[in-house]
Design an enzyme around this catalytic site. Sequence first.
Site, PDB file in Angstrom:
ATOM      1  N   SER A 136      61.192 -34.720  15.133  1.00 16.18           N
ATOM      2  CA  SER A 136      60.008 -35.576  14.960  1.00 16.18           C
ATOM      3  C   SER A 136      60.180 -36.770  15.900  1.00 16.18           C
ATOM      4  CB  SER A 136      59.952 -36.074  13.515  1.00 16.18           C
ATOM      5  OG  SER A 136      59.019 -37.125  13.372  1.00 16.18           O
ATOM      6  N   TYR A 149      63.839 -39.552   5.908  1.00 18.00           N
ATOM      7  CA  TYR A 149      63.201 -38.749   6.962  1.00 18.00           C
ATOM      8  C   TYR A 149      63.690 -39.227   8.326  1.00 18.00           C
ATOM      9  CZ  TYR A 149      59.453 -36.122   9.325  1.00 18.00           C
ATOM     10  OH  TYR A 149      58.738 -35.239  10.121  1.00 18.00           O
TER      11      TYR A 149
HETATM   12  N1  LIG Z   1      52.891 -33.274  10.334  1.00 15.55           N
HETATM   13  C1  LIG Z   1      53.458 -34.203  11.088  1.00 15.55           C
HETATM   14  O1  LIG Z   1      52.851 -35.265  11.362  1.00 15.55           O
HETATM   15  C2  LIG Z   1      54.834 -33.998  11.660  1.00 15.55           C
HETATM   16  C3  LIG Z   1      55.273 -34.867  12.671  1.00 15.55           C
HETATM   17  C4  LIG Z   1      56.533 -34.693  13.204  1.00 15.55           C
HETATM   18  C5  LIG Z   1      57.348 -33.665  12.756  1.00 15.55           C
HETATM   19  N2  LIG Z   1      56.906 -32.843  11.761  1.00 15.55           N
HETATM   20  C6  LIG Z   1      57.817 -31.796  11.316  1.00 15.55           C
HETATM   21  O2  LIG Z   1      57.189 -30.538  11.540  1.00 15.55           O
HETATM   22  C7  LIG Z   1      57.751 -29.567  10.644  1.00 15.55           C
HETATM   23  C8  LIG Z   1      56.623 -28.818   9.970  1.00 15.55           C
HETATM   24  O3  LIG Z   1      55.901 -29.735   9.163  1.00 15.55           O
HETATM   25  P1  LIG Z   1      54.323 -29.626   8.891  1.00 15.55           P
HETATM   26  O4  LIG Z   1      53.731 -30.913   9.247  1.00 15.55           O
HETATM   27  O5  LIG Z   1      53.807 -28.368   9.475  1.00 15.55           O
HETATM   28  O6  LIG Z   1      54.349 -29.595   7.294  1.00 15.55           O
HETATM   29  P2  LIG Z   1      53.919 -28.486   6.243  1.00 15.55           P
HETATM   30  O7  LIG Z   1      54.223 -29.102   4.926  1.00 15.55           O
HETATM   31  O8  LIG Z   1      52.541 -27.990   6.529  1.00 15.55           O
HETATM   32  O9  LIG Z   1      54.928 -27.280   6.543  1.00 15.55           O
HETATM   33  C9  LIG Z   1      56.271 -27.311   6.165  1.00 15.55           C
HETATM   34  C10 LIG Z   1      56.638 -25.912   5.713  1.00 15.55           C
HETATM   35  O10 LIG Z   1      58.036 -25.921   5.427  1.00 15.55           O
HETATM   36  C11 LIG Z   1      58.239 -25.150   4.251  1.00 15.55           C
HETATM   37  N3  LIG Z   1      59.498 -25.523   3.616  1.00 15.55           N
HETATM   38  C12 LIG Z   1      59.815 -26.708   3.019  1.00 15.55           C
HETATM   39  N4  LIG Z   1      61.051 -26.634   2.484  1.00 15.55           N
HETATM   40  C13 LIG Z   1      61.526 -25.392   2.773  1.00 15.55           C
HETATM   41  C14 LIG Z   1      62.738 -24.707   2.488  1.00 15.55           C
HETATM   42  N5  LIG Z   1      63.728 -25.284   1.757  1.00 15.55           N
HETATM   43  N6  LIG Z   1      62.894 -23.454   2.951  1.00 15.55           N
HETATM   44  C15 LIG Z   1      61.902 -22.857   3.648  1.00 15.55           C
HETATM   45  N7  LIG Z   1      60.722 -23.424   3.925  1.00 15.55           N
HETATM   46  C16 LIG Z   1      60.539 -24.679   3.488  1.00 15.55           C
HETATM   47  C17 LIG Z   1      57.024 -25.475   3.376  1.00 15.55           C
HETATM   48  O11 LIG Z   1      56.827 -24.501   2.356  1.00 15.55           O
HETATM   49  C18 LIG Z   1      55.914 -25.493   4.408  1.00 15.55           C
HETATM   50  O12 LIG Z   1      55.310 -24.222   4.581  1.00 15.55           O
HETATM   51  C19 LIG Z   1      58.654 -30.361   9.692  1.00 15.55           C
HETATM   52  O13 LIG Z   1      59.998 -30.238  10.120  1.00 15.55           O
HETATM   53  C20 LIG Z   1      58.167 -31.787   9.853  1.00 15.55           C
HETATM   54  O14 LIG Z   1      59.168 -32.720   9.527  1.00 15.55           O
HETATM   55  C21 LIG Z   1      55.676 -32.994  11.203  1.00 15.55           C
END
Ligand SMILES: NC(=O)c1ccc[n+]([C@@H]2O[C@H](COP(=O)([O-])OP(=O)(O)OC[C@H]3O[C@@H](n4cnc5c(N)ncnc54)[C@H](O)[C@@H]3O)[C@@H](O)[C@H]2O)c1
Length: 258
Positions: A136, A149
Amino acid sequence: MDISGAVVVVTGGASGIGRAMARRFAADGARSVVVADIDGAGAAAVAAEIGGRGEHLDVTSEDDMVTMIDRIEAEVGPIELWCGNAGIGTGSGIDLDNDGWNAAWNVNVLANVIAARKLVPLWTERGSGHLLITASAAGLLTNLGDAPYTVTKHGAVALAEWIAITHGAQGVGVSCLCPQGVRTPMTESDGDLAIEVVKAMGMIEPEEVAEAVAVGLAADDFLILPHPEVARYEQRRAGDRARWLTGMRKLQESLPAW
Ligand SMILES: NC(=O)c1ccc[n+]([C@@H]2O[C@H](COP(=O)([O-])OP(=O)(O)OC[C@H]3O[C@@H](n4cnc5c(N)ncnc54)[C@H](O)[C@@H]3O)[C@@H](O)[C@H]2O)c1
């Protein structure tokens, strides 16, 4: 790396950024896209849509992850790209209890260690393989309102760098995906500082992240920045840490106390 014809695994692939990457890899001609998620039904739904394979997986379980990797390698073929994308936020400061800190550590960092411990020896033996870790912008800068985080995403970036340095010459490719705000279920709640600040910086769609990933993987880029301005922010932070801290403090003070 070339996605075309590759066996790809995307953890956290049931939703958000992971789902968009899985769809994009399938569209770009991956031989098989394995969608792995703790939400097994969600993973199965995405897999059905893209003609991939759905797996119920809790990335914090080493036994389950190792068993899944062995099964995919035996039944589908050698894994050429592993996207460690599952991640969780906490919305908490240093007051969060140890269980909460450990949960963030286990999903955001240790899961990638577990995957790398299993896959890197296979890849060095084969002379190729690619690891993409979804960290991130919080891992390069900070996420106001979420200490665990921020700390664990810095750990994810450090892990990606360490593997790239240590195993890069053995054919192991590494990419570190560092988006800022992306419109996904993770950022859909209102009234939480960690999320409101991300929204205020400008949100993009998961498909735009998947596009940046496709371009970055094709170029074998280490750092993939779907928000290009993050590179400038990181340079400012490194260039004058005291000034950056003052600026971040001012930004926090300017925001409403949610
Ligand atoms: N959305 C944002 O603004 C953003 C920004 C920077 C980084 N990220 C990162 O991107 C990645 C995806 O996040 P997103 O925004 O798509 O969120 P999201 O909540 O839509 O997706 C996250 C997915 O991870 C799965 N998950 C959580 N814990 C788990 C586990 N123990 N085992 C297997 N699966 C698990 C959830 O079920 C979900 O489907 C994450 O690592 C998040 O930190 C997100």
